[in-house]
Design a protein around this motif. Structure first.
Motif, mmCIF file in Angstrom:
data_model
loop_
_atom_site.group_PDB
_atom_site.id
_atom_site.type_symbol
_atom_site.label_atom_id
_atom_site.label_comp_id
_atom_site.label_asym_id
_atom_site.label_seq_id
_atom_site.Cartn_x
_atom_site.Cartn_y
_atom_site.Cartn_z
ATOM 1 N N MET A 154 6.008 -3.085 -9.489
ATOM 2 C CA MET A 154 6.868 -1.989 -9.894
ATOM 3 C C MET A 154 7.338 -2.176 -11.340
ATOM 4 O O MET A 154 7.440 -1.209 -12.096
ATOM 5 N N GLU A 155 7.605 -3.415 -11.720
ATOM 6 C CA GLU A 155 8.010 -3.701 -13.099
ATOM 7 C C GLU A 155 6.868 -3.410 -14.063
ATOM 8 O O GLU A 155 7.084 -2.881 -15.157
ATOM 9 N N THR A 156 5.644 -3.744 -13.668
ATOM 10 C CA THR A 156 4.470 -3.471 -14.499
ATOM 11 C C THR A 156 4.259 -1.976 -14.646
ATOM 12 O O THR A 156 3.961 -1.472 -15.740
ATOM 13 N N GLU A 157 4.410 -1.249 -13.539
ATOM 14 C CA GLU A 157 4.273 0.207 -13.580
ATOM 15 C C GLU A 157 5.300 0.803 -14.538
ATOM 16 O O GLU A 157 4.980 1.702 -15.328
ATOM 17 N N HIS A 158 6.510 0.287 -14.464
ATOM 18 C CA HIS A 158 7.568 0.782 -15.343
ATOM 19 C C HIS A 158 7.244 0.488 -16.807
ATOM 20 O O HIS A 158 7.412 1.349 -17.675
ATOM 21 N N ALA A 159 6.765 -0.710 -17.075
ATOM 22 C CA ALA A 159 6.416 -1.089 -18.449
ATOM 23 C C ALA A 159 5.289 -0.221 -18.986
ATOM 24 O O ALA A 159 5.285 0.160 -20.162
ATOM 25 N N ASN A 160 4.352 0.122 -18.121
ATOM 26 C CA ASN A 160 3.220 0.953 -18.534
ATOM 27 C C ASN A 160 3.638 2.378 -18.869
ATOM 28 O O ASN A 160 2.894 3.113 -19.530
ATOM 29 N N ASN A 161 4.811 2.765 -18.403
ATOM 30 C CA ASN A 161 5.304 4.118 -18.666
ATOM 31 C C ASN A 161 6.006 4.243 -20.023
ATOM 32 O O ASN A 161 6.419 5.345 -20.410
ATOM 33 N N TYR A 162 6.145 3.128 -20.726
ATOM 34 C CA TYR A 162 6.866 3.115 -22.009
ATOM 35 C C TYR A 162 6.269 4.107 -23.009
ATOM 36 O O TYR A 162 6.975 4.967 -23.553
ATOM 37 N N GLU A 163 4.960 4.002 -23.243
ATOM 38 C CA GLU A 163 4.298 4.886 -24.197
ATOM 39 C C GLU A 163 4.357 6.340 -23.728
ATOM 40 O O GLU A 163 4.505 7.261 -24.535
ATOM 41 N N LYS A 164 4.254 6.555 -22.418
ATOM 42 C CA LYS A 164 4.326 7.915 -21.880
ATOM 43 C C LYS A 164 5.708 8.514 -22.118
ATOM 44 O O LYS A 164 5.839 9.705 -22.414
ATOM 45 N N PHE A 165 6.738 7.675 -21.966
ATOM 46 C CA PHE A 165 8.106 8.137 -22.195
ATOM 47 C C PHE A 165 8.277 8.582 -23.646
ATOM 48 O O PHE A 165 8.818 9.669 -23.917
ATOM 49 N N ALA A 201 0.830 -1.202 0.000
ATOM 50 C CA ALA A 201 0.000 0.000 0.000
ATOM 51 C C ALA A 201 0.870 1.260 0.000
ATOM 52 O O ALA A 201 0.539 2.262 -0.654
ATOM 53 N N CYS A 202 1.982 1.221 0.727
ATOM 54 C CA CYS A 202 2.911 2.355 0.768
ATOM 55 C C CYS A 202 3.500 2.623 -0.617
ATOM 56 O O CYS A 202 3.566 3.772 -1.073
ATOM 57 N N VAL A 203 3.935 1.554 -1.277
ATOM 58 C CA VAL A 203 4.551 1.688 -2.603
ATOM 59 C C VAL A 203 3.541 2.231 -3.609
ATOM 60 O O VAL A 203 3.846 3.130 -4.397
ATOM 61 N N LYS A 204 2.326 1.694 -3.578
ATOM 62 C CA LYS A 204 1.287 2.157 -4.497
ATOM 63 C C LYS A 204 0.966 3.630 -4.274
ATOM 64 O O LYS A 204 0.802 4.399 -5.229
ATOM 65 N N LYS A 205 0.869 4.024 -3.010
ATOM 66 C CA LYS A 205 0.571 5.424 -2.711
ATOM 67 C C LYS A 205 1.690 6.328 -3.207
ATOM 68 O O LYS A 205 1.432 7.404 -3.764
ATOM 69 N N GLY A 206 2.920 5.895 -3.028
ATOM 70 C CA GLY A 206 4.057 6.682 -3.492
ATOM 71 C C GLY A 206 4.033 6.883 -4.990
ATOM 72 O O GLY A 206 4.274 7.991 -5.495
ATOM 73 N N HIS A 207 3.730 5.824 -5.731
ATOM 74 C CA HIS A 207 3.652 5.915 -7.186
ATOM 75 C C HIS A 207 2.516 6.836 -7.618
ATOM 76 O O HIS A 207 2.672 7.638 -8.541
ATOM 77 N N GLN A 208 1.390 6.706 -6.946
ATOM 78 C CA GLN A 208 0.227 7.528 -7.288
ATOM 79 C C GLN A 208 0.515 9.005 -7.045
ATOM 80 O O GLN A 208 0.196 9.856 -7.892
#
Length: 204
Positions: free
Chosen positions: A121-132, A63-70
């Protein structure tokens, strides 16, 4: 009805306080060193109350990690509304340095022991590909980034750098600011135009 509303408001407030206290403890001391008892004591609540809200330590950490990313996404999204790509890069760098300067490197070592969180975290990173890629395209259109660079390849390069840092625990050998300056800013200078370099220089 009012009692139920008050109870829900209290519980929501308590959840936020728990996440804030837990993340502060995890990053300061490392995850393994922090017990659920420590978190409950720091908030003057019972261990039972803590477990009623977060069933175990991994759930709390997740929950901490998710909140930080959000929070990071929301902040940068809002900031990006009125700033160019160089200003966004500079603000992201400043914010990362500010957040990481008090993080114990043990936090990053310990978090590798939680496969579900690592996968997230790996999924979040992968999802950022198009945004990058969209971000770099915006930079090209604004004249800050070169138009002769393969930014798909650049994204892979950043992936390799990140994986190398984690695999070799470089965060335990070098200050975070030094890592970010050399592994983030140096590559960015490489694909900046003269206009981009001039803008970047005004921030660093």
């Amino acid at each position: 009805m009012q009692e139920i509303k008050d109870l829900n408001a209290y519980r929501t407030s308590l959840k936020d306080k728990i996440l804030e206290a837990a993340m502060a403890a995890f990053t300061r001391h490392g995850i393994r060193a922090v017990k659920m008892d420590d978190i409950a004591t720091s908030l003057s609540i019972s261990k039972r109350t803590l477990y009623e809200i977060y069933g175990d330590k991994e759930s709390l950490l997740f929950a901490c990690v998710k909140k930080g990313h959000q929070e990071k996404r929301e902040y940068i999204t809002a900031y990006a509304q009125n700033h160019n790509v160089i200003e966004i890069v500079a603000e992201s760098y400043r914010r990362n340095v500010e957040q990481l300067k008090n993080v114990n490197y043990l936090f990053y070592q310990d978090i590798q022991q939680y496969p579900n969180i690592v996968k997230y975290m790996e999924t979040e990173h992968a999802n950022n590909y198009e945004k990058f890629l969209a971000f770099m395209e915006t930079g090209v259109k604004e004249g800050y980034f070169r138009d002769d660079v393969n930014y798909e390849l650049i994204h892979q390069l950043f992936d390799m750098i990140g994986n190398f840092v984690v695999k070799n625990s470089l965060y335990a050998q070098y200050p975070y600011e030094e890592l970010l300056a050399n592994l983030m800013l140096v590559p960015f200078r490489g694909f900046c135009t003269e206009k981009g370099l001039k803008a970047l220089k005004s921030h660093f």
